[in-house]
Design a protein around this motif. Structure first.
Motif, PDB file in Angstrom:
ATOM      1  N   ARG A  19     -10.524  10.798  -9.470  1.00 18.79           N
ATOM      2  CA  ARG A  19      -9.240  10.881  -8.778  1.00 18.79           C
ATOM      3  C   ARG A  19      -9.336  11.271  -7.306  1.00 18.79           C
ATOM      4  O   ARG A  19      -8.632  10.674  -6.479  1.00 18.79           O
ATOM      5  CB  ARG A  19      -8.305  11.837  -9.521  1.00 18.79           C
ATOM      6  N   PRO A  20     -10.172  12.255  -6.928  1.00 13.18           N
ATOM      7  CA  PRO A  20     -10.195  12.633  -5.510  1.00 13.18           C
ATOM      8  C   PRO A  20     -10.560  11.468  -4.593  1.00 13.18           C
ATOM      9  O   PRO A  20      -9.903  11.248  -3.559  1.00 13.18           O
ATOM     10  CB  PRO A  20     -11.245  13.754  -5.456  1.00 13.18           C
ATOM     11  N   GLY A  21     -11.594  10.726  -4.942  1.00 11.24           N
ATOM     12  CA  GLY A  21     -12.011   9.609  -4.103  1.00 11.24           C
ATOM     13  C   GLY A  21     -11.043   8.450  -4.144  1.00 11.24           C
ATOM     14  O   GLY A  21     -10.782   7.792  -3.126  1.00 11.24           O
ATOM     15  N   ILE A  22     -10.492   8.171  -5.322  1.00  7.42           N
ATOM     16  CA  ILE A  22      -9.528   7.076  -5.439  1.00  7.42           C
ATOM     17  C   ILE A  22      -8.279   7.395  -4.636  1.00  7.42           C
ATOM     18  O   ILE A  22      -7.700   6.517  -3.978  1.00  7.42           O
ATOM     19  CB  ILE A  22      -9.205   6.809  -6.922  1.00  7.42           C
ATOM     20  N   ARG A  23      -7.858   8.646  -4.661  1.00  9.67           N
ATOM     21  CA  ARG A  23      -6.705   9.053  -3.847  1.00  9.67           C
ATOM     22  C   ARG A  23      -6.951   8.749  -2.371  1.00  9.67           C
ATOM     23  O   ARG A  23      -6.079   8.200  -1.679  1.00  9.67           O
ATOM     24  CB  ARG A  23      -6.431  10.536  -4.062  1.00  9.67           C
ATOM     25  N   GLU A  24      -8.137   9.095  -1.894  1.00  4.12           N
ATOM     26  CA  GLU A  24      -8.456   8.823  -0.484  1.00  4.12           C
ATOM     27  C   GLU A  24      -8.499   7.326  -0.196  1.00  4.12           C
ATOM     28  O   GLU A  24      -8.065   6.877   0.873  1.00  4.12           O
ATOM     29  CB  GLU A  24      -9.782   9.482  -0.123  1.00  4.12           C
ATOM     30  N   ALA A  25      -9.021   6.553  -1.132  1.00  3.64           N
ATOM     31  CA  ALA A  25      -9.087   5.107  -0.927  1.00  3.64           C
ATOM     32  C   ALA A  25      -7.690   4.492  -0.855  1.00  3.64           C
ATOM     33  O   ALA A  25      -7.428   3.593  -0.038  1.00  3.64           O
ATOM     34  CB  ALA A  25      -9.899   4.462  -2.043  1.00  3.64           C
ATOM     35  N   TYR A  26      -6.779   4.962  -1.696  1.00  2.00           N
ATOM     36  CA  TYR A  26      -5.407   4.442  -1.642  1.00  2.00           C
ATOM     37  C   TYR A  26      -4.709   4.847  -0.349  1.00  2.00           C
ATOM     38  O   TYR A  26      -3.944   4.065   0.232  1.00  2.00           O
ATOM     39  CB  TYR A  26      -4.611   4.920  -2.851  1.00  2.00           C
ATOM     40  N   ARG A  27      -4.945   6.055   0.103  1.00  2.00           N
ATOM     41  CA  ARG A  27      -4.349   6.479   1.374  1.00  2.00           C
ATOM     42  C   ARG A  27      -4.885   5.636   2.518  1.00  2.00           C
ATOM     43  O   ARG A  27      -4.133   5.243   3.426  1.00  2.00           O
ATOM     44  CB  ARG A  27      -4.628   7.962   1.608  1.00  2.00           C
ATOM     45  N   PHE A  36       2.931   0.984   1.769  1.00  2.00           N
ATOM     46  CA  PHE A  36       2.813   2.313   1.182  1.00  2.00           C
ATOM     47  C   PHE A  36       2.384   2.231  -0.272  1.00  2.00           C
ATOM     48  O   PHE A  36       2.970   1.501  -1.073  1.00  2.00           O
ATOM     49  CB  PHE A  36       4.140   3.065   1.262  1.00  2.00           C
ATOM     50  N   VAL A  37       1.345   3.001  -0.600  1.00  2.00           N
ATOM     51  CA  VAL A  37       0.917   3.216  -1.975  1.00  2.00           C
ATOM     52  C   VAL A  37       0.994   4.717  -2.227  1.00  2.00           C
ATOM     53  O   VAL A  37       0.394   5.500  -1.485  1.00  2.00           O
ATOM     54  CB  VAL A  37      -0.520   2.711  -2.214  1.00  2.00           C
ATOM     55  N   ASP A  38       1.727   5.110  -3.245  1.00  2.00           N
ATOM     56  CA  ASP A  38       1.801   6.524  -3.605  1.00  2.00           C
ATOM     57  C   ASP A  38       0.491   6.889  -4.306  1.00  2.00           C
ATOM     58  O   ASP A  38       0.317   6.646  -5.504  1.00  2.00           O
ATOM     59  CB  ASP A  38       2.998   6.765  -4.525  1.00  2.00           C
ATOM     60  N   ALA A  39      -0.433   7.459  -3.543  1.00  2.00           N
ATOM     61  CA  ALA A  39      -1.778   7.706  -4.059  1.00  2.00           C
ATOM     62  C   ALA A  39      -1.768   8.689  -5.220  1.00  2.00           C
ATOM     63  O   ALA A  39      -2.522   8.536  -6.187  1.00  2.00           O
ATOM     64  CB  ALA A  39      -2.677   8.222  -2.941  1.00  2.00           C
ATOM     65  N   ASP A  40      -0.901   9.698  -5.154  1.00  2.00           N
ATOM     66  CA  ASP A  40      -0.857  10.681  -6.236  1.00  2.00           C
ATOM     67  C   ASP A  40      -0.351  10.051  -7.526  1.00  2.00           C
ATOM     68  O   ASP A  40      -0.870  10.341  -8.616  1.00  2.00           O
ATOM     69  CB  ASP A  40       0.041  11.852  -5.837  1.00  2.00           C
ATOM     70  N   LEU A  41       0.643   9.187  -7.416  1.00  2.00           N
ATOM     71  CA  LEU A  41       1.137   8.494  -8.606  1.00  2.00           C
ATOM     72  C   LEU A  41       0.082   7.549  -9.160  1.00  2.00           C
ATOM     73  O   LEU A  41      -0.143   7.489 -10.374  1.00  2.00           O
ATOM     74  CB  LEU A  41       2.411   7.717  -8.266  1.00  2.00           C
TER      75      LEU A  41
END
Length: 210
Positions: A19-27, A36-41
């Motif tokens: 999750r941490p890395g995927i969140r950064e990739a989506y941001r 806009f992609v809601d990375a947390d969702l």
């Protein structure tokens, strides 16, 4: 396929917390595309293929472009921050100690899954990527998987389709009830208790639903 039977594992939220890395990739994808992609969702519902998630945010005619951009960003941003989930290393050691093989079958693209595994020092005997739900079943059968461990209801579908017991872990988006409803033979809170379960079920020449 060798004669030794195997335990199969999903990757994201089963063996690793990506999750941490995927969140950064989506941001970074939002910054690169202006969409806009809601990375947390997005990271709260890992499991389905990438295109499934991107279709929540991108029009169909931009999905493939988004896939290409995201995967380039993923290699740069998402590998290093990811961590093994509790009990993952001990689980893989227990599988080896039992004389069984390790097979990872994931919806993640194989080359990206391999980067995660190499970074974390996890070395499965086989890796099959870009597969989901029923699509995983052929790989499970091909590689002699006797039990399949995953965090998503689709992983239990994969196990059922392949005719092997599914073992659910609640470290991902799916609850114990959801995993059992999807056909899980066992549901664990995490992998820390998997070695004890393996000692019970890996008895005799064939799989056991317990």
């Amino acid at each position: 396929m060798t004669d030794a039977p195997a335990v199969g594992f999903d990757l994201d939220m089963t063996l690793i917390d990506s999750r941490p890395g995927i969140r950064e990739a989506y941001r970074a994808l939002t910054a690169a595309t202006g969409v806009f992609v809601d990375a947390d969702l997005a990271v709260s519902r890992l499991g389905p293929p990438l295109r499934t998630e991107l279709r929540h945010w991108f029009p169909e005619d931009r999905v493939e472009e988004a896939v290409t951009t995201y995967r380039a960003l993923y290699r740069e941003l998402a590998i290093t921050p990811s961590l093994p989930l509790p009990g993952a290393a001990e689980t893989l050691e227990a599988v080896r100690a039992a004389g069984l093989r390790i097979v990872v079958v994931t919806s993640k693209l194989g080359r990206l899954a391999r980067l995660h595994l190499d970074h974390l020092g996890m070395h499965p005997d086989e890796l099959a990527g870009d597969l989901f739900a029923e699509g995983k079943a052929a790989a499970l059968t091909e590689h002699g998987v006797r039990w399949y461990v995953g965090d998503h209801v689709a992983d239990m579908v994969a196990a059922s389709t392949a005719g092997v017991p599914g073992i659910g872990v609640t470290t991902g988006p799916c609850s114990e009830a959801e995993l059992r409803e999807a056909g899980a033979a066992h549901v664990l809170p995490d992998l820390t208790v998997f070695p004890a379960l393996l000692a019970e079920i890996a008895v005799g020449p064939g799989p056991s639903a317990g």
